[in-house]
Design an enzyme around this catalytic site. Structure first.
Site, mmCIF file in Angstrom:
data_model
loop_
_atom_site.group_PDB
_atom_site.id
_atom_site.type_symbol
_atom_site.label_atom_id
_atom_site.label_comp_id
_atom_site.label_asym_id
_atom_site.label_seq_id
_atom_site.Cartn_x
_atom_site.Cartn_y
_atom_site.Cartn_z
ATOM 1 N N ASP A 1 0.824 -1.210 0.000
ATOM 2 C CA ASP A 1 0.000 0.000 0.000
ATOM 3 C C ASP A 1 0.855 1.255 0.000
ATOM 4 O OD1 ASP A 1 0.546 0.201 2.790
ATOM 5 O OD2 ASP A 1 -1.048 -1.268 3.093
ATOM 6 N N LYS B 1 -4.905 2.649 -0.014
ATOM 7 C CA LYS B 1 -5.101 3.041 1.371
ATOM 8 C C LYS B 1 -4.608 4.447 1.592
ATOM 9 C CE LYS B 1 -5.760 -0.650 4.495
ATOM 10 N NZ LYS B 1 -5.211 -1.349 5.638
ATOM 11 N N ILE C 1 0.793 -2.909 14.314
ATOM 12 C CA ILE C 1 0.570 -1.623 14.970
ATOM 13 C C ILE C 1 -0.192 -0.737 13.995
ATOM 14 C CG2 ILE C 1 1.654 0.432 15.969
ATOM 15 C CD1 ILE C 1 3.804 -1.380 17.075
ATOM 16 N N ALA D 1 6.515 3.223 12.973
ATOM 17 C CA ALA D 1 6.800 4.643 12.763
ATOM 18 C C ALA D 1 7.279 5.312 14.047
ATOM 19 C CB ALA D 1 5.562 5.346 12.234
ATOM 20 N N MET E 1 -1.590 8.886 12.585
ATOM 21 C CA MET E 1 -2.718 9.405 11.810
ATOM 22 C C MET E 1 -3.353 10.622 12.492
ATOM 23 S SD MET E 1 -4.345 5.671 10.915
ATOM 24 C CE MET E 1 -3.892 4.904 12.455
#
Ligand code: SAH
Length: 459
Positions: free
Chosen positions: A247, A269, A305, A331, A382
């Protein structure tokens, strides 16, 4: 070829080491690993060597070396810092036709030590013939990185079934194909993940022609962006997969590392704009595997995660498809390391929480009073769109307005950018800049360390 490579059997063989310092200790360790019976002659015996006496059943003779000490040894190593002794050992061994190595003195050696990659019974040895030992060691490191640690166990599996396979498959060419399939296929992967029993069953089934021609799925964490943050296992699986399903978070440089002729399927995505709904991805993976393909499902960071990895393997499990999960650098670890912001620190934070800042119905449902407590680090995935709401909610629940916060854009890549501020100032600061996804938010006083520990500078 200046040197001829051979592998010498030393099990139960008499070997002699002259000298008992640190260098000698390393050589003794090596000989012992090959099962040699070792005699050590030295005027002074270091504790490193005397400590080994019992473990390796060494014969220690504390004396000066003399030519009468030379018996029918299989190998002789001289590791003293006395040039005269070294020369005498080399000459005496030469007279008896015994292979001799004088450490760091190629002229006196009749054999040299290679850099060794030990996956017994598989052993690889690399030598530069003394020309550039560091280069040989670098090459060894490269080989180490591509040979899975359990390669030796794979060899044992092959050894165990060698005779049976020979009986079943008479044609040597067909036998070779069978072994190539086993040693590169799912049976090998089972061995690498510690499932020897299942690997044996798989081999037996294949031999009886019973295997359903199912492939398998590897759910692989591709790390936060920089290709060299992939794990060895991720790279190996990418290089053998027939299909790579990936993705948006996976960078083109990483896709480039997949097998050249593999099929690459993009399943998108993007926020609000899923190229393929999650259920379709789940089914796609299962269908590809059922068609006999080995599928790498590459996901940014770590698959478990905020990666929906759990849902993908649930479908596979329901349908009886073999799979593996390969963790990746998430991340939070990647961005924190490359921004010089330790996620925990004795003086700042005793815990660290990963949360999603994804807006649902224009709100973020998090336990704000817990997150507003001091002495912790909060990492928000996010969270760019909800940044203002996040900062506001924390302040409302008791976080100081001047609590440090950082936004890391495209962490670990050459386009990484770190914007720091406070809960009060960062939303405005960010709004006035052209920030590119993906971004990660780090909140807590650890962010103050960024100025001091920032080491990664992009151009
Ligand atoms: N499974 C992934 C997370 C997927 S959720 C992992 O373990 O990292 C997607 C979010 O991850 C992005 O919105 C962003 O917040 C974060 N992210 C992933 N890669 C990032 C990067 N290189 N830099 C900053 N944030 C990143």
């Amino acid at each position: 070829m200046d040197y001829f490579p051979v592998f010498v059997k030393l099990k139960e063989q008499d070997c002699l080491v002259i000298g008992a310092g640190e260098v000698a200790a390393r050589k003794i360790e090596l000989l012992a690993r090959a099962g040699a019976k070792i005699t050590v002659i030295a005027k002074e015996i270091s504790t490193a060597v005397s400590d080994m006496q019992e473990i390796y059943n060494l014969t220690l003779l504390q004396k000066r070396f003399s030519p009468e000490d030379m018996r029918k040894f299989r190998l002789v190593i001289s590791a003293t810092n006395n040039a005269e002794t070294n020369r005498l050992v080399a000459e005496t061994a030469g007279e008896h036709n015994i292979p001799v190595n004088v450490v760091d003195n190629p002229e006196l050696c009749s054999f040299i030590f290679p850099a060794i990659i030990d996956r017994s019974p598989i052993i690889a040895a690399v030598s530069s013939g003394g020309a550039a030992p560091v280069l040989a060691r670098l090459l060894r490191a490269k080989i180490e990185s591509v040979i899975p640690p359990a390669y030796g166990r794979l060899a044992h599996l092959a050894e165990k079934f060698r005779a049976t396979v020979k009986q079943h498959i008479k044609q040597p060419a067909q036998r070779r194909i069978f072994w190539e399939n086993i040693l590169q296929g799912s049976a090998a992967e089972l061995v690498f993940s510690g499932k020897e029993k299942e690997a044996e069953q798989q081999l037996e089934k294949t031999l009886r022609n019973e295997t359903a021609s199912y492939g398998e799925v590897y759910l692989v964490g591709a790390g936060p962006g920089s290709p060299d943050l992939l794990t060895f296992r991720a790279l190996r699986l990418m290089q053998q997969a027939d299909v790579v399903v990936y993705d948006r978070l996976v960078s083109p440089e990483i896709i480039d590392l997949a097998r050249r002729d593999s099929e690459k399927i993009y399943v998108g995505k993007q926020r609000q704009n899923h190229a393929l709904p999650q259920e379709c991805i789940n089914t796609l993976l299962a269908d590809l595997a059922k068609a006999g393909k080995r599928v790498v499902r590459l996901k940014g960071g770590d698959p478990f995660i905020f990666g929906r990895g759990g849902e993908e393997i649930e479908t596979l499990m329901q349908q009886g498809i073999n799979f593996q999960v390969v963790p990746g650098i998430t991340a939070a670890s990647g961005c924190a390391a490359y921004a010089g912001i330790p996620l925990t620190h004795r003086d700042h934070a005793q815990s660290c929480t990963f949360v999603t800042g994804h807006l649902k119905d224009n709100s973020i449902n998090l336990n704000w009073s817990q997150l507003a407590a001091p002495n912790q680090t909060i990492v928000i995935y996010m969270g760019l769109i909800g940044l203002e709401k996040i900062c506001q909610s924390l302040i409302e629940h008791g976080s100081p307005k001047d609590l440090p916060i950082a936004l890391v854009q495209q962490g670990t890549t050459t386009t990484q950018r770190v914007v720091t501020g406070t809960l009060e100032s960062l939303p405005h600061k960010v709004a006035s800049q052209n920030i590119k996804a993906p971004t990660l938010i780090i909140i807590g006083t650890v962010v103050t360390l960024h100025n001091k520990l920032n080491w990664f500078h992009t151009t």
